[in-house]
Design a protein around this motif. Structure first.
Motif, PDB file in Angstrom:
ATOM      1  N   ASN A 122      -2.381  -6.100  -4.598  1.00  0.00           N
ATOM      2  CA  ASN A 122      -2.786  -7.244  -3.771  1.00  0.00           C
ATOM      3  C   ASN A 122      -2.394  -8.550  -4.451  1.00  0.00           C
ATOM      4  OD1 ASN A 122      -3.977  -9.111  -2.108  1.00  0.00           O
ATOM      5  ND2 ASN A 122      -5.979  -8.119  -2.046  1.00  0.00           N
ATOM      6  N   VAL A 180       0.865  -1.187   0.000  1.00  0.00           N
ATOM      7  CA  VAL A 180       0.000   0.000   0.000  1.00  0.00           C
ATOM      8  C   VAL A 180       0.900   1.235   0.000  1.00  0.00           C
ATOM      9  CG1 VAL A 180      -1.835   1.217   1.197  1.00  0.00           C
ATOM     10  CG2 VAL A 180      -1.725  -1.289   1.314  1.00  0.00           C
ATOM     11  N   VAL A 200      -2.791   0.403  -4.138  1.00  0.00           N
ATOM     12  CA  VAL A 200      -2.756  -0.926  -3.512  1.00  0.00           C
ATOM     13  C   VAL A 200      -2.445  -1.986  -4.568  1.00  0.00           C
ATOM     14  CG1 VAL A 200      -4.065  -2.633  -2.194  1.00  0.00           C
ATOM     15  CG2 VAL A 200      -4.469  -0.182  -1.823  1.00  0.00           C
TER      16      VAL A 200
END
Length: 554
Positions: free
Chosen positions: A435, A422, A433
């Motif tokens: 992921n 992040v 972000v």
């Protein structure tokens, strides 16, 4: 004439003559000894007279037959004063000494008298009576000395030579002694000590695997006055090659009765022979040695556990050194972090990495698995994450570089890492972000809403599964009073005493209306709720979370 003395049961104290070739014990009224108990089979066991010797065998009864507290599974020779137990009834087999010849007990595996030229002296269960009172005073003295000395040391390196030295004192005819143990699986034989009476012959001394295996598999002591002519070992090549003549081999057993090794003594001279009394005495020594070896093993295990405990405590301190010691400073933002490993070392990781243009990267990872392997991979993840983000400006490409660095190791270890990066830009208040198979953060809006801002389509595979993966980046705008919480699965996966997970619902319920709460207040609220939920259970997984947000008025 042999008799059965009733020690416990109906007509206790009575002596019953064994006056038939087949003498039956059971519940049936036609039995020679009737035991009127429903747990006793109709014909429970029988005593057979064969060539002047008496044997007992169980007749496939439900509750079994025991001799000297050992279950019998084959026809078993009875000796004077052997104790026979059938359910709650107890008998003593009494055979007057005049009918017991020296060397009685030679029989083959079927229980019949040996006919094949075998020179077998006896096979005895380890629980047979030692009858030490029949041994010469010198042997009794040495036996007592062995018992005393074996209780004085817990170190195997000192214990084993003591055992062998005493055995050579007891058995003057012995040329070689072997103490052999099995590995944990019981499949591999491991000689722990080999000693010969003549100096410098240990290197060439060999034992018979056939005899050792037979002793381990049956749990019985083995005696032969000439192994080269013994039908039971079928002329084993090792017996011929190693010139084994008379041999004794007795099991070393733990408290549960499972054999974990043997002591074997043998001679290489036909004129030197072991006797039945020698076997009884060696069985007694083996009983004492088994206890001493078990105690030494327990002591060694305790020392190893204590050493491991110290090593893990050190590893825990080392692992903590990879985690941030202070929270970052960024104008208009507050930060908070919580880390708690389920074991001394764990696989969770988080970090704060300062980047160019005043940005900060908040990183969070969860290595699959627990313990030392996960902790080692976590250490690599920590260093490789910093390197990747500092050398690649694009966060998605930086995570791709990190994946390639980890893949070389994870592909060999069959592990992977879920990961979240992040990036906070204080100039635009936009959070980027990336992921990699991790749980979506929770966004706590100033308005009181709690949402998961990362969808499945924005989530890539975990790190370390494939070295050729493209990662996606998405962006979230933070308003004053908004907070973002990133966490590992130890929080939603926490179990209560009924096995119910805390879950995402538990998290959102706990956070309630987050309006006006600081990152620290939100995190502490969440940690306390998880701890309350898991009261009464050991930690299920590592728990790590990082919360941060814009302060009101920025």
């Amino acid at each position: 004439m042999p008799t059965l003395k009733i020690l416990k049961g109906t007509n206790e104290g009575t002596d019953i003559p064994i006056d038939a070739d087949r003498f039956v014990l059971g519940r049936n009224p036609d039995c020679h000894i009737v035991i009127p108990i429903t747990s006793v089979s109709r014909e429970h066991a029988q005593i057979l007279r064969i060539a002047g010797k008496y044997y007992i065998e169980d007749k496939q009864s439900r509750n079994k037959t025991f001799v000297n507290n050992q279950e019998i599974t084959t026809r078993t020779l009875l000796n004077n004063n052997d104790r026979i137990r059938i359910c709650d009834s107890l008998f003593a087999f009494m055979d007057p000494p005049a009918t017991t010849a020296e060397g009685e007990g030679a029989f083959d595996d079927g229980g019949e008298e040996s006919e094949g030229g075998s020179t077998v002296e006896a096979m005895l269960t380890q629980s047979s009576h030692l009858l030490l009172e029949q041994q010469p005073a010198e042997r009794l003295r040495v036996m007592l000395e062995i018992t005393a000395n074996l209780s004085k040391t817990l170190e195997l390196d000192k214990l084993l030579p003591k055992i062998v030295d005493h055995l050579f004192q007891l058995f003057r005819q012995a040329d070689r002694c072997f103490i052999i143990q099995t590995d944990d699986s019981g499949a591999r034989l491991m000689p722990k000590l080999v000693k010969t009476r003549r100096a410098n012959e240990e290197e060439n001394a060999r034992y018979s695997r056939s005899i050792v295996r037979k002793c381990l598999e049956t749990g019985q002591s083995f005696l032969s006055d000439d192994a080269s002519r013994d039908d039971r070992i079928q002329l084993s090549q090792s017996v011929v090659d190693f010139r084994i003549r008379s041999v004794m081999c007795v099991p070393l057993s733990n408290a549960e009765g499972k054999a974990f090794g043997v002591i074997q003594l043998d001679t290489q001279d036909r004129s030197k022979k072991f006797t039945q009394d020698d076997l009884k005495l060696l069985t007694g020594v083996a009983n004492q040695a088994s206890i001493a070896l078990e105690n030494a093993k327990l002591h060694a295990d305790a020392v190893a556990r204590e050493r491991l405990k110290r090593d893990l405590e050190l590893a825990h301190q080392v692992q903590l050194s990879f985690l941030p010691r202070t929270l970052p400073k960024m104008a208009g933002y507050d930060f908070y972090a919580h880390y708690e490993s389920a074991l001394e070392v764990g696989g969770d990781y988080y970090g704060f990495i300062p980047l160019a243009h005043g940005r900060i990267a908040v990183t969070l990872g969860d290595v699959a698995g627990k313990g030392v392997p996960a902790a080692l991979l976590m250490a690599k993840l920590s260093s490789d994450t910093r390197f990747s983000l500092l050398t690649e400006d694009d966060p998605a490409k930086a995570v791709g570089k990190l994946n390639k660095l980890l893949y070389e190791f994870t592909s060999q270890m069959d592990r992977f890492v879920t990961f979240l990066a992040v990036l906070i830009d204080p100039a635009s208040h936009v959070v980027t972000v990336v992921n990699a198979g991790h749980l979506s953060p929770l966004l706590c809006r100033k308005s009181g809403a709690v949402e998961s801002p990362i969808t499945k389509k924005d989530t890539s595979v975990p790190l370390g599964i494939d070295d050729d993966v493209s990662f996606k980046a998405c962006q979230i705008s933070l308003e004053p009073g908004d907070n973002l919480i990133v966490y590992t699965d130890g929080i939603p996966d926490a179990l209560d005493v009924r096995g119910t997970q805390f879950g995402l619902k538990g998290m959102t319920t706990c956070l309630g209306n987050p309006s006006g709460a600081t990152p620290k207040q939100l995190a502490e609220r969440l940690v306390k709720a998880v701890q309350t939920h898991a009261v009464g259970r050991s930690p299920h997984d590592d728990i790590t979370l990082v919360s941060f947000g814009r302060t009101v008025g920025t």
